[in-house]
Design a protein around this motif. Sequence first.
Motif, mmCIF file in Angstrom:
data_model
loop_
_atom_site.group_PDB
_atom_site.id
_atom_site.type_symbol
_atom_site.label_atom_id
_atom_site.label_comp_id
_atom_site.label_asym_id
_atom_site.label_seq_id
_atom_site.Cartn_x
_atom_site.Cartn_y
_atom_site.Cartn_z
ATOM 1 N N PRO A 143 0.827 -1.210 0.000
ATOM 2 C CA PRO A 143 0.000 0.000 0.000
ATOM 3 C C PRO A 143 0.860 1.259 0.000
ATOM 4 O O PRO A 143 1.695 1.451 0.883
ATOM 5 C CB PRO A 143 -0.783 -0.119 1.313
ATOM 6 C CG PRO A 143 0.101 -0.924 2.216
ATOM 7 C CD PRO A 143 0.855 -1.870 1.328
ATOM 8 N N SER A 182 -3.980 1.614 -0.686
ATOM 9 C CA SER A 182 -3.814 2.471 0.478
ATOM 10 C C SER A 182 -5.132 3.158 0.811
ATOM 11 O O SER A 182 -5.896 3.542 -0.085
ATOM 12 C CB SER A 182 -2.754 3.534 0.182
ATOM 13 O OG SER A 182 -2.794 4.548 1.166
ATOM 14 N N THR A 196 -2.616 -0.917 9.282
ATOM 15 C CA THR A 196 -1.257 -0.416 9.517
ATOM 16 C C THR A 196 -1.152 0.029 10.972
ATOM 17 O O THR A 196 -1.859 0.942 11.408
ATOM 18 C CB THR A 196 -0.936 0.735 8.547
ATOM 19 O OG1 THR A 196 -0.999 0.200 7.216
ATOM 20 C CG2 THR A 196 0.449 1.296 8.789
ATOM 21 N N ASP A 220 7.809 -6.480 3.932
ATOM 22 C CA ASP A 220 8.194 -5.495 2.923
ATOM 23 C C ASP A 220 9.401 -4.706 3.421
ATOM 24 O O ASP A 220 9.833 -4.867 4.559
ATOM 25 C CB ASP A 220 7.030 -4.571 2.533
ATOM 26 C CG ASP A 220 6.691 -3.520 3.596
ATOM 27 O OD1 ASP A 220 7.497 -3.281 4.518
ATOM 28 O OD2 ASP A 220 5.601 -2.923 3.494
ATOM 29 N N GLY A 273 12.624 -2.733 1.057
ATOM 30 C CA GLY A 273 13.914 -2.906 0.381
ATOM 31 C C GLY A 273 14.011 -4.126 -0.509
ATOM 32 O O GLY A 273 15.115 -4.529 -0.882
ATOM 33 N N ARG A 309 14.053 -5.781 -3.864
ATOM 34 C CA ARG A 309 14.330 -5.211 -5.182
ATOM 35 C C ARG A 309 14.741 -6.236 -6.236
ATOM 36 O O ARG A 309 15.107 -5.859 -7.348
ATOM 37 C CB ARG A 309 15.475 -4.170 -5.068
ATOM 38 C CG ARG A 309 15.240 -3.073 -4.031
ATOM 39 C CD ARG A 309 14.121 -2.128 -4.459
ATOM 40 N NE ARG A 309 13.901 -1.073 -3.473
ATOM 41 C CZ ARG A 309 12.885 -1.066 -2.595
ATOM 42 N NH1 ARG A 309 12.008 -2.065 -2.571
ATOM 43 N NH2 ARG A 309 12.741 -0.079 -1.749
ATOM 44 N N GLY A 343 6.913 -1.628 -2.511
ATOM 45 C CA GLY A 343 6.355 -0.288 -2.457
ATOM 46 C C GLY A 343 6.960 0.620 -3.518
ATOM 47 O O GLY A 343 6.379 0.804 -4.601
ATOM 48 N N LYS A 344 8.126 1.166 -3.226
ATOM 49 C CA LYS A 344 8.711 2.158 -4.128
ATOM 50 C C LYS A 344 8.940 1.656 -5.557
ATOM 51 O O LYS A 344 8.679 2.407 -6.503
ATOM 52 C CB LYS A 344 10.004 2.725 -3.518
ATOM 53 C CG LYS A 344 9.710 3.666 -2.342
ATOM 54 C CD LYS A 344 10.950 4.250 -1.725
ATOM 55 C CE LYS A 344 11.698 3.310 -0.830
ATOM 56 N NZ LYS A 344 10.979 2.930 0.415
#
Length: 310
Positions: free
Chosen positions: A72, A101, A143, A240, A242, A244, A263-264
């Motif tokens: 989210p 989210s 959350t 979650d 980092g 990648r 996320g990112k």
Amino acid sequence: MLPLLAAQESRAREVLPTEVLAWVLDGSGDGAFEGAWRSLRLRPHVLRDVTSVDVALDLLGTPLGSPILVGPTAFHDRLHPAAESATAAGARAAGSLMVWSMRASRPFEGTGWWQVYVLRNRQATLEHCLRARDAGASALVLTGDTPYLGTARRGPLDDLDQAPDATLDDIGWLAAETGLPVLVKGVLRRDDALDCLRAGAAGLVVSNHGGRQLSRTVPTAEALPEVVDAVEGRVPVLVDGGIRSGLDVLCALALGASAVLVGKPVMWALASDGAAGVEACLRGLSDDLAFVMGLAGCCSLADVDRSLLA
Ligand SMILES: Cc1cc2nc3c(=O)[nH]c(=O)nc-3n(C[C@H](O)[C@H](O)[C@H](O)COP(=O)(O)O)c2cc1C
């Protein structure tokens, strides 16, 4: 980092306004969270038939093409004009599941899970969840690490009045009022994991909110085994922070996670190429996971266990 993800991130950095970039990057710091996954070392099997590697799973009753979910994240209209609709389309095309989210710029649509912050106004909190449920959300992700916004965050984001008096009791309350399974996001400790289970959590997400809430939190790669061991398989544990590459996912699964959230990378993918970018990001990670699972001698997620790690 998977080269595709790096390319999407650099393209996003070219197209996004400075203030949006700063908002996405808040809290991400010195790369310690990514580094914690990369510091783990694998012990692959030899001579296993890995002609076909299957990364599919069933998570809380939902069949998924891979254990890589969209975490989210708020306000996708800042990243792409089609906002969450594009993210959801990309996730669907990749056989993934999106956690919307509560601060999404679009109302929930399609399938997926709904992330909820407990607001001071409990009735308003519940109405958000019921709207998402009635629109098709099949689980809530509560959350738990956001009694108020963390110090890392700046800008005009304080539009929701989050509740500093939220407690474990809100887990059972939301589950009872909505009839949905409630996962708790933000768990980093054994005692909290057990408390959440006793309070009725249907799953846990090991997360430090990407460093955006309390600073100097433990990397999730370090917190995950403690939570997995406490839970003893009673509910799924997700993680979650980092993640990648397929190797990062493999390490998380080996430590006992049922699935991971990103996320990112999804935000960069959305900004760089809309729904197609999100699909490519998720497919790229899933394909990379299947590739490294084969190299580690694993044909299915059931073959991945902690013995793979040194
Ligand atoms: C820009 C941004 C917005 C976020 N918004 C939310 C949110 O609305 N709700 C939530 O539970 N977590 C939110 N998060 C935290 C993410 O779900 C996730 O825990 C964190 O980004 C770590 O994963 P990553 O390293 O893959 O980005 C947000 C993170 C970012 C970067």
